[in-house]
Design a protein around this motif. Structure first.
Motif, short mmCIF file in Angstrom:
data_model
loop_
_atom_site.label_atom_id
_atom_site.label_comp_id
_atom_site.label_asym_id
_atom_site.label_seq_id
_atom_site.Cartn_x
_atom_site.Cartn_y
_atom_site.Cartn_z
N TRP A 1 -8.42 -2.83 -0.18
CA TRP A 1 -7.73 -1.72 -0.77
C TRP A 1 -8.24 -1.29 -1.77
CZ3 TRP A 1 -5.36 -2.63 -5.68
CH2 TRP A 1 -5.51 -3.72 -6.09
N THR B 1 -1.64 -5.70 2.50
CA THR B 1 -2.62 -6.11 2.50
C THR B 1 -2.99 -7.38 1.57
OG1 THR B 1 -5.25 -5.77 3.28
CG2 THR B 1 -4.05 -4.50 1.34
N LEU C 1 0.74 -1.18 -0.11
CA LEU C 1 0.03 0.10 -0.07
C LEU C 1 0.82 1.23 -0.21
CD1 LEU C 1 -2.73 -1.10 2.61
CD2 LEU C 1 -2.54 -1.24 0.14
N SER D 1 0.51 4.03 3.20
CA SER D 1 0.80 3.54 4.74
C SER D 1 2.15 2.76 4.66
CB SER D 1 -0.46 2.55 4.87
OG SER D 1 -0.34 1.55 4.12
N TYR E 1 -1.57 5.76 10.43
CA TYR E 1 -2.07 4.59 9.83
C TYR E 1 -2.31 3.66 10.84
CZ TYR E 1 -3.96 0.65 6.84
OH TYR E 1 -4.44 -0.25 6.43
N ASP F 1 -4.61 2.30 0.85
CA ASP F 1 -5.62 2.24 1.79
C ASP F 1 -6.80 3.09 1.56
OD1 ASP F 1 -6.65 1.36 4.53
OD2 ASP F 1 -6.67 3.36 4.70
#
Length: 342
Positions: A97, A85, A78, A81, A151, A127
């Motif tokens: 996402w 994920t 991501l 961040s 985050y 994110d």
């Protein structure tokens, strides 16, 4: 045996791919507006990938490969961040996402219709909450001003100032994002109904502009191309059919925006930080699969046939402590030849 030459080749390779040698050939020797026009022609005409599709490869599918986490390919990295994920969690009602347009849609006059709005070079996994926070803020330094971006309670290294219209990404992606913005400026020139995107020095210039050029060029220098970004460029090329020139040849930024705008671009003679003058053969592809499913591919761009009889490549074990201590050299079969451009 040309063992030393081969060893030096192994050490200096930075995952440069063979396509880049011939891909940019028509732009060599040009400068200024002629260089820009030729590069635009090279990277234009790419395949338009649908933004979302249930039956065809879409931008979700490509991003799951281009931005896959190297430690766990089922995850995606991501962008803001700095976390990963599960790649299968596409949006998932806002708990998965999303796809960040690095050059924002509202600053480019485009939508998510196939074309500029689905150019995967301009998309990064993000994110959803940080994607919304960044909104359409332009990139620049904030220092200690603005607000820190957290985050899940942890600092990300990003900062933003909504009133100033500025978002500062974390250091280790600044170069990646700068090269995306430069690509968009080069690729979209207002032809065929496409927007004319333009990088400007001044913030909030209006229209289809993005800033700040001098900052982006500094980030491009401070955060150079790495293996992840090079692999991303190749994955997108395999699906979309065009490349980001600033990833393949970072020195092009100086030729198009910096002090070398009047200097002819000759990468084959001057070399570049991607290693195009590294040696007479290139590693064009590598695959690290399971068990014995691994290979290295070499490419010949010398202009003549290369006989591999006098070449060898080293073998090392998987134990990191033995890297550099070559256990034995593998020779090619007698009569093995790599023809030019093969």
């Amino acid at each position: 045996m040309k063992l030393l030459r081969t060893l030096l080749l192994v050490l200096c390779v930075s995952f440069t791919y063979a396509q880049t040698t011939s891909y940019y050939l028509s732009a060599e020797g040009k400068s200024g507006s002629a260089l820009r026009s030729e590069l635009n022609g090279i990277i234009s005409g790419n395949t338009a990938i649908p933004y979302t599709s249930t039956s065809n490869t879409d931008t979700w599918d490509v991003l799951k490969l281009s931005d896959a986490n190297s430690s766990d390919p089922s995850n995606v990295n991501l962008v803001y961040s700095g976390t990963t994920t599960n790649g299968a969690q596409e949006w998932n009602n806002g708990t998965g996402w999303t796809r960040e347009h690095v050059w924002p849609q509202s600053l480019g006059g485009f939508t998510t219709s196939s074309g500029v709005g689905t150019d995967v070079h301009n998309l990064k996994p993000a994110d959803p909450s940080l994607n919304s926070l960044r909104s359409n803020l332009e990139y620049d330094y904030l220092g200690t001003s603005g607000s820190a971006v957290n985050y899940n309670g942890a600092p990300t290294g990003c900062r933003y100032d909504g009133s100033a219209g500025v978002f500062e990404p974390r250091n280790d992606i600044k170069g990646d994002l700068a090269r995306i913005i430069l690509y968009m400026d080069l690729r979209y020139e207002g032809m065929g109904g496409e927007p004319d995107l333009s990088v400007q020095e001044n913030l909030n210039s209006g229209g289809t502009t993005f800033a700040v050029l001098s900052t982006l060029l500094q980030w491009h220098q401070n955060d150079p191309v790495d293996a992840f970004e090079t692999n991303r460029n190749n994955v997108i090329y395999n699906y979309q059919g065009n490349r980001n020139p600033f990833v393949d040849h970072p020195e092009l930024a100086e030729h198009l925006y910096g002090s070398n705008t009047g200097v002819s671009w000759n990468p084959s003679s001057t070399g570049s930080s991607t290693g195009t003058a590294c040696g007479d053969l290139f590693f064009s592809e590598y695959v690290e699969g399971s068990s014995n499913n691994k290979y290295l591919e070499i490419f010949n761009a010398t202009g003549e046939s290369i006989n591999l009889t006098d070449y060898a490549f080293p073998n090392v074990s998987n134990d990191p402590t033995t890297v550099g201590e070559f256990e034995y050299w593998n020779e090619f079969s007698t009569g093995a030849v790599v023809e030019n451009n093969e």
